[in-house]
Design a protein around this motif. Sequence first.
Motif, mmCIF file in Angstrom:
data_model
loop_
_atom_site.group_PDB
_atom_site.id
_atom_site.type_symbol
_atom_site.label_atom_id
_atom_site.label_comp_id
_atom_site.label_asym_id
_atom_site.label_seq_id
_atom_site.Cartn_x
_atom_site.Cartn_y
_atom_site.Cartn_z
ATOM 1 N N ASP A 184 -4.418 1.281 52.990
ATOM 2 C CA ASP A 184 -4.920 -0.072 53.253
ATOM 3 C C ASP A 184 -6.076 -0.089 54.254
ATOM 4 O OD1 ASP A 184 -3.233 -1.288 51.455
ATOM 5 O OD2 ASP A 184 -1.688 -1.711 52.948
ATOM 6 N N GLY A 185 -6.983 0.870 54.158
ATOM 7 C CA GLY A 185 -8.160 0.913 55.019
ATOM 8 C C GLY A 185 -7.964 1.638 56.337
ATOM 9 N N ASN A 186 -6.737 2.022 56.664
ATOM 10 C CA ASN A 186 -6.453 2.747 57.907
ATOM 11 C C ASN A 186 -6.203 4.224 57.604
ATOM 12 O OD1 ASN A 186 -6.485 0.329 59.425
ATOM 13 N ND2 ASN A 186 -4.395 -0.074 58.784
ATOM 14 N N VAL A 187 -6.752 5.106 58.437
ATOM 15 C CA VAL A 187 -6.585 6.547 58.226
ATOM 16 C C VAL A 187 -5.161 6.942 58.597
ATOM 17 C CG1 VAL A 187 -7.361 8.839 58.915
ATOM 18 C CG2 VAL A 187 -9.024 7.016 58.641
ATOM 19 N N TYR A 188 -4.445 7.510 57.633
ATOM 20 C CA TYR A 188 -3.075 7.974 57.843
ATOM 21 C C TYR A 188 -3.072 9.442 58.263
ATOM 22 C CZ TYR A 188 1.700 9.363 56.645
ATOM 23 O OH TYR A 188 2.972 9.877 56.677
ATOM 24 N N ALA A 189 -3.917 10.265 57.615
ATOM 25 C CA ALA A 189 -4.002 11.692 57.933
ATOM 26 C C ALA A 189 -5.438 12.161 57.733
ATOM 27 C CB ALA A 189 -3.062 12.492 57.047
ATOM 28 N N THR A 233 -7.511 15.938 57.835
ATOM 29 C CA THR A 233 -7.337 17.380 57.949
ATOM 30 C C THR A 233 -8.422 18.112 57.169
ATOM 31 O OG1 THR A 233 -5.793 19.191 57.550
ATOM 32 C CG2 THR A 233 -5.729 17.390 56.007
ATOM 33 N N PRO A 234 -8.787 19.310 57.597
ATOM 34 C CA PRO A 234 -9.733 20.111 56.818
ATOM 35 C C PRO A 234 -9.049 20.864 55.669
ATOM 36 C CG PRO A 234 -9.239 21.211 58.876
ATOM 37 C CD PRO A 234 -8.547 19.870 58.920
ATOM 38 N N ASN A 235 -7.725 20.823 55.621
ATOM 39 C CA ASN A 235 -6.949 21.547 54.617
ATOM 40 C C ASN A 235 -6.625 20.631 53.439
ATOM 41 O OD1 ASN A 235 -5.066 22.957 53.156
ATOM 42 N ND2 ASN A 235 -3.969 23.712 54.954
ATOM 43 N N GLU A 236 -7.103 20.969 52.243
ATOM 44 C CA GLU A 236 -6.886 20.133 51.059
ATOM 45 C C GLU A 236 -5.404 20.063 50.685
ATOM 46 O OE1 GLU A 236 -8.396 19.649 46.459
ATOM 47 O OE2 GLU A 236 -8.879 21.465 47.556
ATOM 48 N N LEU A 237 -4.702 21.165 50.798
ATOM 49 C CA LEU A 237 -3.293 21.200 50.422
ATOM 50 C C LEU A 237 -2.464 20.243 51.280
ATOM 51 C CD1 LEU A 237 -1.059 22.402 48.709
ATOM 52 C CD2 LEU A 237 -0.845 24.227 50.382
ATOM 53 N N PHE A 238 -2.690 20.230 52.583
ATOM 54 C CA PHE A 238 -1.957 19.322 53.465
ATOM 55 C C PHE A 238 -2.292 17.870 53.129
ATOM 56 C CE2 PHE A 238 -1.651 16.768 57.347
ATOM 57 C CZ PHE A 238 -0.294 16.875 57.563
ATOM 58 N N ALA A 239 -3.544 17.584 52.823
ATOM 59 C CA ALA A 239 -3.948 16.217 52.493
ATOM 60 C C ALA A 239 -3.271 15.745 51.210
ATOM 61 C CB ALA A 239 -5.458 16.137 52.357
ATOM 62 N N VAL A 240 -3.188 16.603 50.207
ATOM 63 C CA VAL A 240 -2.527 16.249 48.947
ATOM 64 C C VAL A 240 -1.031 16.043 49.177
ATOM 65 C CG1 VAL A 240 -1.929 17.078 46.639
ATOM 66 C CG2 VAL A 240 -4.253 17.333 47.493
ATOM 67 N N GLN A 241 -0.419 16.856 50.015
ATOM 68 C CA GLN A 241 1.010 16.676 50.330
ATOM 69 C C GLN A 241 1.247 15.345 51.022
ATOM 70 O OE1 GLN A 241 1.948 20.183 52.580
ATOM 71 N NE2 GLN A 241 2.663 21.294 50.780
ATOM 72 N N ALA A 242 0.380 14.978 51.972
ATOM 73 C CA ALA A 242 0.523 13.697 52.673
ATOM 74 C C ALA A 242 0.326 12.536 51.708
ATOM 75 C CB ALA A 242 -0.484 13.617 53.819
#
Length: 51
Positions: free
Chosen positions: A31-36, A38-47
């Motif tokens: 909703d427009g707010n940064v939740y996570a 990271t420079p790591n794509e895998l961690f971002a996809v998991q989040a």
Amino acid sequence: MVIKTKRFYVNGKSCKVKLKKEGADYLVVVDGNVYAKTPNELFAVQAFNEI
């Protein structure tokens, strides 16, 4: 650049989640707010999938 987007309803209210790549970082935005952020794509996809 937006990689993935999903929408769902919580208590009758629409919620929008995006997985974005900005420069060298991946962002999960709820909703427009940064939740996570990271420079790591895998961690971002998991989040993103966790939400």
